[in-house]
Design a protein around this motif. Structure first.
Motif, mmCIF file in Angstrom:
data_model
loop_
_atom_site.group_PDB
_atom_site.id
_atom_site.type_symbol
_atom_site.label_atom_id
_atom_site.label_comp_id
_atom_site.label_asym_id
_atom_site.label_seq_id
_atom_site.Cartn_x
_atom_site.Cartn_y
_atom_site.Cartn_z
ATOM 1 N N GLU A 155 0.739 -1.361 0.095
ATOM 2 C CA GLU A 155 0.078 -0.023 -0.066
ATOM 3 C C GLU A 155 0.780 1.399 -0.162
ATOM 4 O O GLU A 155 0.561 2.250 -0.614
ATOM 5 N N THR A 156 1.932 1.254 0.782
ATOM 6 C CA THR A 156 2.999 2.279 0.777
ATOM 7 C C THR A 156 3.507 2.426 -0.632
ATOM 8 O O THR A 156 3.519 3.750 -1.176
ATOM 9 N N HIS A 159 1.149 4.211 -3.056
ATOM 10 C CA HIS A 159 0.836 5.673 -2.550
ATOM 11 C C HIS A 159 2.037 6.210 -3.306
ATOM 12 O O HIS A 159 1.745 7.256 -3.897
ATOM 13 N N GLU A 214 -3.065 3.122 -7.787
ATOM 14 C CA GLU A 214 -4.118 2.557 -6.983
ATOM 15 C C GLU A 214 -3.402 1.221 -6.297
ATOM 16 O O GLU A 214 -2.811 0.619 -6.875
ATOM 17 N N ARG A 215 -3.674 1.013 -5.086
ATOM 18 C CA ARG A 215 -3.077 -0.166 -4.298
ATOM 19 C C ARG A 215 -3.688 -1.512 -5.124
ATOM 20 O O ARG A 215 -2.902 -2.495 -5.273
#
Length: 96
Positions: free
Chosen positions: A41-42, A45, A50-51
């Motif tokens: 997820e990091t 970002h 998008e994750r």
């Protein structure tokens, strides 16, 4: 002489998706990400994607565009050369 019309896009029935290449690239992204201790997820970002898309890239379900490859490399704080070298190493590992 009649002028030929140019049709945009790929011919019907063709594709640019290469599953083996997509899986090798995804494995390379995952290997570099985990080596650096970054959560998926990091990384998504930091790369500005998008994750869920990042997950699909890592699983080899999507082959990213050149622009996204550069974003991922930047987020991993490595050059695209390093990222591609790892992808090539992963690809060779699947051939052996």
């Amino acid at each position: 002489m009649q002028k030929r019309t140019v049709q945009r896009g790929r011919p019907a029935g063709t594709t640019t998706f290469d599953a083996e290449l997509a899986q090798a690239f995804g494995a390379a992204v995952r290997a570099l990400r985990t080596e650096r201790g970054i959560a998926q997820e990091t990384l998504a970002h930091l790369a500005g994607v998008e994750r869920s898309h990042m997950g699909k890239v890592e699983r080899g379900e999507h082959l990213p565009t050149l622009a996204v490859v550069f974003k991922i490399a930047g987020a991993l704080e490595c050059s695209t050369t390093v990222l591609m070298a790892e992808a090539e190493r992963q690809l060779q590992g699947t051939d052996a």
